[in-house]
Design a protein around this motif. Structure first.
Motif, PDB file in Angstrom:
ATOM      1  N   MET A   1      20.644  23.811   0.651  1.00  0.00           N
ATOM      2  CA  MET A   1      19.443  23.328   1.352  1.00  0.00           C
ATOM      3  C   MET A   1      19.332  21.807   1.275  1.00  0.00           C
ATOM      4  O   MET A   1      20.176  21.152   0.678  1.00  0.00           O
ATOM      5  N   THR A   2      18.238  21.270   1.857  1.00  0.00           N
ATOM      6  CA  THR A   2      18.133  19.820   2.022  1.00  0.00           C
ATOM      7  C   THR A   2      19.399  19.291   2.689  1.00  0.00           C
ATOM      8  O   THR A   2      20.093  18.423   2.195  1.00  0.00           O
ATOM      9  N   THR A   3      19.703  19.879   3.843  1.00  0.00           N
ATOM     10  CA  THR A   3      20.873  19.539   4.645  1.00  0.00           C
ATOM     11  C   THR A   3      21.073  18.031   4.671  1.00  0.00           C
ATOM     12  O   THR A   3      20.214  17.292   5.127  1.00  0.00           O
ATOM     13  N   ARG A   4      22.220  17.554   4.211  1.00  0.00           N
ATOM     14  CA  ARG A   4      22.397  16.123   4.051  1.00  0.00           C
ATOM     15  C   ARG A   4      23.334  15.520   5.089  1.00  0.00           C
ATOM     16  O   ARG A   4      24.454  15.172   4.812  1.00  0.00           O
ATOM     17  N   ASP A   5      22.839  15.441   6.323  1.00  0.00           N
ATOM     18  CA  ASP A   5      23.529  14.664   7.341  1.00  0.00           C
ATOM     19  C   ASP A   5      23.092  13.225   7.172  1.00  0.00           C
ATOM     20  O   ASP A   5      22.553  12.864   6.145  1.00  0.00           O
ATOM     21  N   ARG A   6      23.339  12.402   8.193  1.00  0.00           N
ATOM     22  CA  ARG A   6      22.735  11.078   8.202  1.00  0.00           C
ATOM     23  C   ARG A   6      21.371  11.202   8.850  1.00  0.00           C
ATOM     24  O   ARG A   6      21.233  11.735   9.947  1.00  0.00           O
ATOM     25  N   ILE A   7      20.385  10.712   8.151  1.00  0.00           N
ATOM     26  CA  ILE A   7      19.020  10.791   8.671  1.00  0.00           C
ATOM     27  C   ILE A   7      18.724   9.530   9.462  1.00  0.00           C
ATOM     28  O   ILE A   7      18.852   8.433   8.931  1.00  0.00           O
ATOM     29  N   ASP A  46       7.368  17.186  21.227  1.00  0.00           N
ATOM     30  CA  ASP A  46       7.584  18.328  20.341  1.00  0.00           C
ATOM     31  C   ASP A  46       9.027  18.367  19.841  1.00  0.00           C
ATOM     32  O   ASP A  46       9.283  18.695  18.683  1.00  0.00           O
ATOM     33  N   ALA A  47       9.954  18.006  20.710  1.00  0.00           N
ATOM     34  CA  ALA A  47      11.362  18.034  20.307  1.00  0.00           C
ATOM     35  C   ALA A  47      11.632  17.049  19.170  1.00  0.00           C
ATOM     36  O   ALA A  47      12.389  17.339  18.243  1.00  0.00           O
ATOM     37  N   GLN A  48      10.973  15.908  19.263  1.00  0.00           N
ATOM     38  CA  GLN A  48      11.131  14.903  18.210  1.00  0.00           C
ATOM     39  C   GLN A  48      10.683  15.448  16.860  1.00  0.00           C
ATOM     40  O   GLN A  48      11.375  15.314  15.855  1.00  0.00           O
ATOM     41  N   VAL A  49       9.535  16.068  16.859  1.00  0.00           N
ATOM     42  CA  VAL A  49       8.994  16.630  15.624  1.00  0.00           C
ATOM     43  C   VAL A  49       9.956  17.677  15.055  1.00  0.00           C
ATOM     44  O   VAL A  49      10.307  17.644  13.869  1.00  0.00           O
ATOM     45  N   ARG A  50      10.411  18.580  15.910  1.00  0.00           N
ATOM     46  CA  ARG A  50      11.301  19.632  15.413  1.00  0.00           C
ATOM     47  C   ARG A  50      12.605  19.068  14.887  1.00  0.00           C
ATOM     48  O   ARG A  50      13.099  19.482  13.839  1.00  0.00           O
ATOM     49  N   LYS A  51      13.171  18.109  15.620  1.00  0.00           N
ATOM     50  CA  LYS A  51      14.434  17.534  15.186  1.00  0.00           C
ATOM     51  C   LYS A  51      14.276  16.825  13.845  1.00  0.00           C
ATOM     52  O   LYS A  51      15.095  16.984  12.952  1.00  0.00           O
ATOM     53  N   ASP A  52      13.208  16.055  13.721  1.00  0.00           N
ATOM     54  CA  ASP A  52      12.975  15.351  12.454  1.00  0.00           C
ATOM     55  C   ASP A  52      12.944  16.333  11.282  1.00  0.00           C
ATOM     56  O   ASP A  52      13.587  16.116  10.254  1.00  0.00           O
ATOM     57  N   LEU A  53      12.181  17.398  11.448  1.00  0.00           N
ATOM     58  CA  LEU A  53      12.029  18.348  10.347  1.00  0.00           C
ATOM     59  C   LEU A  53      13.327  19.096  10.086  1.00  0.00           C
ATOM     60  O   LEU A  53      13.689  19.381   8.938  1.00  0.00           O
ATOM     61  N   ALA A  54      14.056  19.392  11.180  1.00  0.00           N
ATOM     62  CA  ALA A  54      15.269  20.205  11.045  1.00  0.00           C
ATOM     63  C   ALA A  54      16.380  19.485  10.293  1.00  0.00           C
ATOM     64  O   ALA A  54      17.320  20.118   9.828  1.00  0.00           O
ATOM     65  N   GLY A  57      15.820  21.099   6.802  1.00  0.00           N
ATOM     66  CA  GLY A  57      15.787  22.527   6.548  1.00  0.00           C
ATOM     67  C   GLY A  57      15.079  23.258   7.680  1.00  0.00           C
ATOM     68  O   GLY A  57      14.679  22.650   8.662  1.00  0.00           O
ATOM     69  N   GLN A  58      14.947  24.545   7.520  1.00  0.00           N
ATOM     70  CA  GLN A  58      14.274  25.342   8.542  1.00  0.00           C
ATOM     71  C   GLN A  58      12.912  25.737   8.009  1.00  0.00           C
ATOM     72  O   GLN A  58      12.758  26.712   7.294  1.00  0.00           O
ATOM     73  N   PHE A  59      11.921  24.965   8.389  1.00  0.00           N
ATOM     74  CA  PHE A  59      10.595  25.139   7.810  1.00  0.00           C
ATOM     75  C   PHE A  59       9.648  25.909   8.712  1.00  0.00           C
ATOM     76  O   PHE A  59       8.570  26.298   8.306  1.00  0.00           O
TER      77      PHE A  59
END
Lengths: 215, 215
Positions: A1-7, A46-54, A57-59
Motif C-alpha cells: 500500500m501507499t503506492t509509491r510512484d512519482r507524486i 472530479d477526475a483531478q480529485v480521484r487521480k490525486d487520491l489514487a 491507494g484506493q480509498f
DNA sequence: CGTTGTGAAATGATTCACAGCT
DNA sequence: AGCTGTGAATCATTTCACAACG
C-alpha cells in the motif's frame, strides 16, 4: 500500500485542501462525499480529485463515493499530521509571534517546543506560554528535545546561519519565512513562505485583469 | 512589446525571485549578470531564466548577459510594483499585525491605507502608526480612498463576508490569509497564504525523506 | 569566445472517457 | 444509476540545442 510512484508536486498541495474541506464537512456531520462534490468546492475537476487520491491507494467505493472520516484518516497519515511534530521557532519578532499564536497548528500535530531569539530584551519573556530562550542554546535544546522542524522567522541576513545551526542540531525540515533561498543539502526539506512574492503575484494578476485562484 | 502570450503560472512566481535576487545584487553594486549565474543562486537552469524573461521582451544582450539595473526596472514594471498600491487590512489579530509590521511591503509599493477590525476593544488603537477603524466603515473608506487590494486576516468563518464587502467596495484583488477558498467572480484576483498548507507540505516532504525547495 | 532568444523535443500534469463495481 | 480508478489523449511546462549576436 501507499503506492509509491512519482507524486506530482501540485498534488501534495491539493491534499491539504481536501483535508481541510473534509474536516469542515465532518464538523457538519457529513458522512460521504463524491469526488465531484469535493472538487466543486475547491474549483477542481472530479477526475483531478480521484487521480490525486489514487496515487496513494484506493480509498473510495465505486457507486458510493468516499467515507469522510476514512478519507480524513488517510490524508492525515499521508501528510504526516497523524503524528506529533516537535518544532522550534527561531525569531520572536512579528512573524514569529503570529506563527506561535496561530491556533490551528496544535490541532495539526505541530507543537512549538522551543522559541529562540537573539535579542536580550526578548529572551526570557513569555509568548503564548513559552519562555523565549537565547539563540546560543539553540543547538543544545533542539538536539536534546529531538525537535524535527525549525521555523525560521529571522531577518534575511541571519537566515542561512540559523538554518545551518538547525540542521546541524538535527532538524529534518525547515519552514522558512525569510526572503532568501536557503542552501541546504538534499536530505533536508524546505518550504518557504514569502509575503512579498504573494503580493507581487497578486499585483501581477490584477494588472492583467486576471482570473482564478492561486496559492 | 510586453509580448502577450499565455504566461505559465510558475513563471510569475519566479519573476519575484529574480527580482529579489537582482535587488540583492544591485546593493552589492553588481552591474551585469548572465542567466546562468542568476539561475544558479535560485536553483534553476539558465534556459528557464531566459525563457521566463523572454515571455515579456528582449531584455538581455547576447554575449554579455543582463544589465542588473535595467532588469530590475523591467521586472518591477511587469509585476506592477513600479506603481503604488493602496491596500486595506481587515483583521487586526496576530496575522494582521505581522503583516502591518512587515517592513518590506512599503518598499514594494504596497501601502496600508486602512486597517479594520470588528472588535471594539481593538478599534481606535494604533498599529504601526495607523488607527484601527471599525469594520462598519469598511465599504465607505475603501471606496473613498480608492483602495485596490484587500488583505483578509480574519477567522475562516468571517472571510467570505469580508471578501464580498471588499469587492463590492471596489478592490481588484485580495490577499487571503484565512483557511478557506473564497468564492469570487473572475474579475477579482485572489492569492492565498496558508500556513497550515505550508506545514503539511513540509511534513509530507520530511516523511518522504524528500529533496528540493518549494514555496 | 560567451551569452541570448527560441523553435523543437522531452517531460510533467490534467482531463477525458470508460470498464467495472456497488 | 452513480461513482471510482485508470489507461490514453491532451495540454502545459521545462529542457535541449543551436543560430545569431556583440
Amino acid at each position: 500500500m501507499t503506492t509509491r510512484d512519482r507524486i506530482p508536486r501540485p498534488t501534495v498541495k491539493r491534499l491539504s485542501l481536501y483535508l481541510r474541506q473534509l474536516e469542515t464537512l465532518a464538523e457538519a456531520d457529513r458522512k460521504r462525499i463524491s469526488s465531484k462534490q469535493l472538487g466543486e468546492t475547491l474549483g477542481l475537476t472530479d477526475a483531478q480529485v480521484r487521480k490525486d487520491l489514487a496515487y496513494f491507494g484506493q480509498f473510495g467505493h465505486a457507486g458510493i463515493g468516499y467515507q469522510v472520516s476514512d478519507l480524513i484518516g488517510e490524508l492525515r497519515r499521508i501528510l504526516g499530521t497523524d503524528r506529533r511534530w516537535r518544532t522550534a521557532l527561531v525569531g520572536a519578532g512579528n512573524i514569529g509571534r503570529a506563527v506561535v499564536s496561530y491556533g490551528r497548528l496544535a490541532g495539526k500535530g505541530f507543537e512549538i517546543t522551543a522559541i529562540f531569539d537573539r535579542d536580550p530584551a526578548v529572551v526570557g519573556t513569555e509568548i503564548a506560554g513559552s519562555r523565549v530562550l537565547p539563540a546560543t542554546e539553540l543547538a543544545a535544546v533542539v538536539a536534546e528535545r529531538q525537535i524535527k522542524i525549525g521555523m525560521v522567522a529571522v531577518p534575511a541576513d541571519a537566515a542561512q546561519a540559523v538554518a545551518d545551526e538547525l540542521i546541524a542540531a538535527g532538524v529534518a525540515g525547515i519552514l522558512n519565512f525569510a526572503p532568501v533561498r536557503l542552501k541546504v543539502n538534499d536530505q533536508v526539506a524546505i518550504v518557504s513562505v514569502d509575503l512579498t512574492v504573494s503580493l507581487e503575484q497578486l499585483a501581477f494578476k490584477i494588472s492583467l485583469g486576471a482570473t482564478g485562484e492561486e496559492s
